[in-house]
Write a protein that holds these residues in place. Structure first.
Motif, PDB file in Angstrom:
ATOM      1  N   GLU B 194       7.804   1.678 -15.480  1.00  0.00           N
ATOM      2  CA  GLU B 194       6.389   1.715 -15.161  1.00  0.00           C
ATOM      3  C   GLU B 194       6.056   0.437 -14.409  1.00  0.00           C
ATOM      4  OE1 GLU B 194       4.263   3.737 -18.492  1.00  0.00           O
ATOM      5  OE2 GLU B 194       2.648   2.372 -17.900  1.00  0.00           O
ATOM      6  N   VAL B 195       5.443   0.590 -13.250  1.00  0.00           N
ATOM      7  CA  VAL B 195       5.185  -0.551 -12.376  1.00  0.00           C
ATOM      8  C   VAL B 195       3.682  -0.724 -12.231  1.00  0.00           C
ATOM      9  CG1 VAL B 195       5.522  -1.427 -10.029  1.00  0.00           C
ATOM     10  CG2 VAL B 195       7.298  -0.049 -11.101  1.00  0.00           C
ATOM     11  N   ALA B 196       3.205  -1.942 -12.409  1.00  0.00           N
ATOM     12  CA  ALA B 196       1.791  -2.209 -12.140  1.00  0.00           C
ATOM     13  C   ALA B 196       1.545  -2.001 -10.650  1.00  0.00           C
ATOM     14  CB  ALA B 196       1.442  -3.638 -12.535  1.00  0.00           C
ATOM     15  N   VAL B 197       0.397  -1.440 -10.319  1.00  0.00           N
ATOM     16  CA  VAL B 197       0.151  -1.076  -8.923  1.00  0.00           C
ATOM     17  C   VAL B 197       0.261  -2.294  -8.010  1.00  0.00           C
ATOM     18  CG1 VAL B 197      -2.370  -1.307  -9.029  1.00  0.00           C
ATOM     19  CG2 VAL B 197      -1.333   0.307  -7.418  1.00  0.00           C
ATOM     20  N   ASP B 198      -0.097  -3.465  -8.521  1.00  0.00           N
ATOM     21  CA  ASP B 198       0.016  -4.690  -7.705  1.00  0.00           C
ATOM     22  C   ASP B 198       1.462  -4.959  -7.296  1.00  0.00           C
ATOM     23  OD1 ASP B 198      -2.685  -5.654  -7.537  1.00  0.00           O
ATOM     24  OD2 ASP B 198      -2.581  -6.083  -9.681  1.00  0.00           O
ATOM     25  N   ASP B 199       2.410  -4.468  -8.093  1.00  0.00           N
ATOM     26  CA  ASP B 199       3.822  -4.708  -7.790  1.00  0.00           C
ATOM     27  C   ASP B 199       4.475  -3.545  -7.045  1.00  0.00           C
ATOM     28  OD1 ASP B 199       3.595  -7.095  -9.189  1.00  0.00           O
ATOM     29  OD2 ASP B 199       4.071  -6.112 -11.097  1.00  0.00           O
ATOM     30  N   TYR B 200       3.727  -2.468  -6.834  1.00  0.00           N
ATOM     31  CA  TYR B 200       4.306  -1.302  -6.154  1.00  0.00           C
ATOM     32  C   TYR B 200       4.405  -1.551  -4.650  1.00  0.00           C
ATOM     33  CZ  TYR B 200       4.969   3.596  -4.757  1.00  0.00           C
ATOM     34  OH  TYR B 200       5.462   4.757  -4.222  1.00  0.00           O
ATOM     35  N   PHE B 201       3.366  -2.179  -4.119  1.00  0.00           N
ATOM     36  CA  PHE B 201       3.310  -2.384  -2.670  1.00  0.00           C
ATOM     37  C   PHE B 201       3.962  -3.712  -2.303  1.00  0.00           C
ATOM     38  CE2 PHE B 201      -0.306   0.283  -3.876  1.00  0.00           C
ATOM     39  CZ  PHE B 201      -0.019   1.399  -3.111  1.00  0.00           C
ATOM     40  N   VAL B 202       4.709  -3.727  -1.206  1.00  0.00           N
ATOM     41  CA  VAL B 202       5.381  -4.963  -0.820  1.00  0.00           C
ATOM     42  C   VAL B 202       4.976  -5.374   0.599  1.00  0.00           C
ATOM     43  CG1 VAL B 202       7.366  -4.614  -2.327  1.00  0.00           C
ATOM     44  CG2 VAL B 202       7.450  -3.767  -0.004  1.00  0.00           C
ATOM     45  N   GLY B 203       4.874  -6.676   0.792  1.00  0.00           N
ATOM     46  CA  GLY B 203       4.568  -7.223   2.102  1.00  0.00           C
ATOM     47  C   GLY B 203       5.848  -7.586   2.834  1.00  0.00           C
ATOM     48  N   ASP B 207      10.029  -7.786   1.793  1.00  0.00           N
ATOM     49  CA  ASP B 207      10.923  -6.820   2.438  1.00  0.00           C
ATOM     50  C   ASP B 207      10.222  -6.265   3.669  1.00  0.00           C
ATOM     51  OD1 ASP B 207      12.579  -4.784   3.273  1.00  0.00           O
ATOM     52  OD2 ASP B 207      13.065  -4.101   1.246  1.00  0.00           O
ATOM     53  N   ILE B 208      10.753  -6.584   4.810  1.00  0.00           N
ATOM     54  CA  ILE B 208      10.063  -6.229   6.057  1.00  0.00           C
ATOM     55  C   ILE B 208      10.280  -4.765   6.439  1.00  0.00           C
ATOM     56  CG2 ILE B 208      11.826  -6.737   7.820  1.00  0.00           C
ATOM     57  CD1 ILE B 208       9.619  -8.474   9.222  1.00  0.00           C
ATOM     58  N   THR B 209      11.210  -4.088   5.766  1.00  0.00           N
ATOM     59  CA  THR B 209      11.524  -2.709   6.169  1.00  0.00           C
ATOM     60  C   THR B 209      10.843  -1.647   5.318  1.00  0.00           C
ATOM     61  OG1 THR B 209      13.477  -2.560   4.755  1.00  0.00           O
ATOM     62  CG2 THR B 209      13.803  -3.426   6.984  1.00  0.00           C
ATOM     63  N   ARG B 210      10.093  -2.063   4.309  1.00  0.00           N
ATOM     64  CA  ARG B 210       9.449  -1.039   3.485  1.00  0.00           C
ATOM     65  C   ARG B 210       8.066  -1.503   3.047  1.00  0.00           C
ATOM     66  NH1 ARG B 210      13.002   0.837  -0.132  1.00  0.00           N
ATOM     67  NH2 ARG B 210      14.795  -0.088   0.868  1.00  0.00           N
ATOM     68  N   LEU B 211       7.219  -0.534   2.686  1.00  0.00           N
ATOM     69  CA  LEU B 211       5.853  -0.860   2.244  1.00  0.00           C
ATOM     70  C   LEU B 211       5.710  -0.766   0.730  1.00  0.00           C
ATOM     71  CD1 LEU B 211       3.417   0.859   4.804  1.00  0.00           C
ATOM     72  CD2 LEU B 211       4.203  -1.504   4.749  1.00  0.00           C
ATOM     73  N   ASN B 212       6.727  -0.230   0.057  1.00  0.00           N
ATOM     74  CA  ASN B 212       6.646  -0.115  -1.408  1.00  0.00           C
ATOM     75  C   ASN B 212       8.033  -0.272  -2.003  1.00  0.00           C
ATOM     76  OD1 ASN B 212       7.998   2.574  -1.606  1.00  0.00           O
ATOM     77  ND2 ASN B 212       6.237   3.188  -0.381  1.00  0.00           N
ATOM     78  N   VAL B 213       8.086  -0.287  -3.327  1.00  0.00           N
ATOM     79  CA  VAL B 213       9.350  -0.630  -3.987  1.00  0.00           C
ATOM     80  C   VAL B 213      10.317   0.548  -4.131  1.00  0.00           C
ATOM     81  CG1 VAL B 213       8.335  -2.528  -5.318  1.00  0.00           C
ATOM     82  CG2 VAL B 213       8.366  -0.203  -6.297  1.00  0.00           C
TER      83      VAL B 213
END
Ligand SMILES: Cc1cc2nc3c(=O)[nH]c(=O)nc-3n(C[C@H](O)[C@H](O)[C@H](O)COP(=O)(O)OP(=O)(O)OC[C@H]3O[C@@H](n4cnc5c(N)ncnc54)[C@H](O)[C@@H]3O)c2cc1C
Ligand code: SF4
Lengths: 208, 334
Positions: B194-203, B207-213
């Motif tokens: 279970e991932v907190a929504v703040d940690d689901y999205f990535v800048g 990781d420059i190749t993806r928007l989420n985990v």
């Protein structure tokens, strides 16, 4: 019923006879959830996936047998294989609405959905609106009476979107209907007359 | 610009009917497989031949991934629930109207009928260089055409958090879920997390190749809304060029707990200004304990602090300030 389902389509360049043989020979499907595979997974000669490519679609109240590639869109199947050319392909990207059909009463862009994803659902296209005796559907009659469209390319999509919307709200205000069909573009910019016509059609539908 | 070709390149299509089957397929196929939800983000890229997966796992036949249910205090939304269903669901509207409103502002009716909440928050960026197949950082190449080229067209791009890539999240529902402190359930063959929504999205910094985990083999199965913000005072607004179809230029989703007109606690989240939904902790701190009317001006003034505008997108700073002000006051005209 049309005749060009299996006849015209030979996966992997097989003759029709070879194709039917392979269908019979391919037997049971083992992997969980595996329904079919396209050329990427199957070897060029044997095409076990071809078995499952032959599916039945419920279109306009008829059961249609058709061979569908895994990567085929509903718009391609309906237009190219079932001869239902009423729906139009405007942008092929879900940005214009000309390909709108009803899937279990819900308006969807046929260009942006895989045909295999709607197996087992009821598909309604513009060809399915008129009565078998040729009498027009009340929505069509409304459009005719008000001369709602100019070139008409977007009309099938607009009518299907309207029909789907009216199932959720049979007596909409003009504003509500405008929102309901906001996923459809008219390149002639004829929205005002289109709305008048669709409102007329909705009124005819309520009168039955 | 889309080029219409004959169709998509071939792929194997799998249509599992249970989560378990989908997980074992995803595990077996690994990086060769593409997970398909509503397909509205995916098919476009297959048609453009920008993505050519060997196999596609269509989640459309998995009933357990659809629908909304109550589990204790949590409201649990299956990842394959459509945006139309989310926007109309009575309990979502009653307790988490912010999400219903955001879902109702996505694209067009047909897209909402088919697009899923899981797909909406997991969709890739709309940067047209990247979508058009240019070999930029995000695609594994060595430059950013939007941000580093003198001719770069970057009106829609990021003002916050850019590192190399200046692309933004296009999602309307993502900022709402961040405001609501959603928790996301991700499953793979190895188990469930279970991932907190703040940690689901990535800048791009992480990781420059993806928007989420999400990684190969992962399925997003549930979106869980805790009672924390149920029934709070919400504000959602999306600024876009056309009222239908267009992605947000900037959107805002906020939740405030009020005592009368006093703001006790709040979450302020902007969308389409960074690669991930962009929280405004300084605004949240500035409004805490204050009356809405009294603090609206001063708090909105700091809304764009730290922004680094590009050649064509300075207007997003003004939008951010105005949207924050409207959100605090809870009205469109301010
Ligand atoms: C013309 C157009 C206009 C649009 N306008 C807007 C807009 O204004 N605002 C907005 O927010 N969106 C907009 N969208 C985006 C649209 O809402 C998304 O395409 C849609 O929500 C994506 O959902 P989907 O179910 O179709 O996802 P898909 O295309 O099936 O999937 C999207 C991505 O998420 C991954 N994925 C999806 N579900 C899961 C899962 N359960 N587990 C693991 N991975 C998953 C897929 O692998 C894929 O990479 C627009 C799209 C189009 C085509
Ligand atoms: S903004 Fe990101 S996605 Fe767009 S060109 Fe630059 S690196 Fe690529």
């Amino acid at each position: 019923m049309d005749t060009f389902t299996v006849e015209n389509i030979r996966p992997g360049g097989m003759t029709r006879r070879q194709f039917i043989k392979s269908v019979i020979a391919a037997g049971a499907v083992s992997s969980s959830g595996l329904l079919f595979s396209g050329p990427a997974g199957a070897g060029p000669k044997t095409s076990p996936g071809a078995v499952e490519r032959l599916i039945t679609l419920a279109v306009n109240g008829q059961q249609r047998r058709v061979d569908v590639m895994p990567q085929e869109t509903l718009a391609q199947t309906l237009r190219g294989k079932l001869g239902l050319t009423g729906l139009k392909i405007g942008c092929d990207r879900g940005e214009c609405g000309a390909c709108t059909v009803l899937v279990d009463d819900v308006p969807m862009y046929a260009c942006s959905i895989l045909t295999h994803s709607v197996r087992g659902k009821n598909i309604l296209t513009i060809e399915g609106l008129a009565r078998p005796d040729g009498g027009l559907h009340p929505l069509q009659q409304g459009v005719l009476d008000e001369q709602g469209f100019q070139c008409g390319y977007c009309a099938p999509g607009f009518l299907m979107a309207t029909l789907g919307y009216l199932k959720t709200n049979p007596d909409p205000t003009r504003q509500e209907l405008a929102h309901g069909v906001s996923g459809n573009i008219c390149r002639c910019q004829d929205y005002d007359k289109i709305l008048t016509a669709l409102m007329r059609g909705a009124e005819y539908m309520r009168k039955g | 610009m889309a080029i219409i070709r004959d169709g998509m390149a071939p792929f194997d299509l799998y249509q599992p009917t249970s989560i378990e089957d989908a997980l074992s397929l995803a595990n077996r196929l690994g990086a060769d497989a593409w997970v398909l939800a509503g397909g509205l983000d995916s098919l476009e890229r297959f048609k453009d031949r920008i993505k050519r997966p060997k196999a596609v796992i269509d989640l459309g036949n998995i009933d357990e991934l659809r629908g909304v249910r109550r589990e204790g205090e949590d409201l649990v939304i299956g990842s394959m629930t459509t945006l139309t269903e989310v926007s109309l669901h009575p309990e979502i509207r009653a307790r988490f109207a912010l999400l219903a409103e955001a879902a109702g502002e996505v694209a067009s009716p047909q897209i909402r009928n088919q697009g899923t909440i899981g797909g909406n928050i997991s969709q890739d960026t709309r940067c047209w260089y990247y979508r058009g197949g240019w070999d930029c950082y995000r695609a594994g190449g060595g430059t950013c055409y939007a941000g580093e080229s003198l001719e770069g067209q970057n009106r829609e791009h990021a003002i916050f958090g850019a590192e190399g890539c200046v692309a933004v999240t296009p999602s309307d529902t993502a900022p709402a879920l961040v405001a609501l402190e959603a928790r996301l359930v991700i499953r793979n063959a190895g188990g469930r997390r279970e991932v907190a929504v703040d940690d689901y999205f990535v800048g791009p910094g992480s990781d420059i190749t993806r928007l989420n985990v999400l990684k190969a083999g992962d399925l997003l199965t549930e979106i869980r809304l805790p009672a924390t913000w149920a029934g709070a005072t919400f504000y959602f607004e999306k600024v876009h060029d056309r009222p239908v179809w267009d992605f947000p230029l900037v959107n805002i989703a906020t939740a405030m707990h009020l005592s009368g007109e006093r703001i006790d606690r709040s979450r302020f989240v902007l969308g389409a200004v960074a690669a991930r939904p962009w929280r405004l902790p300084r605004v949240e701190a500035a409004v805490a304990g204050s009356l809405r009317n009294a603090v609206a001006d001063s708090a909105s003034r700091i809304a764009a602090e730290g922004a680094v505008p590009l050649k064509n997108n300075g207007y997003k700073m003004a939008l951010a300030r105005n949207l924050v002000k409207r959100a605090i006051l809870g009205k469109r005209e301010s």
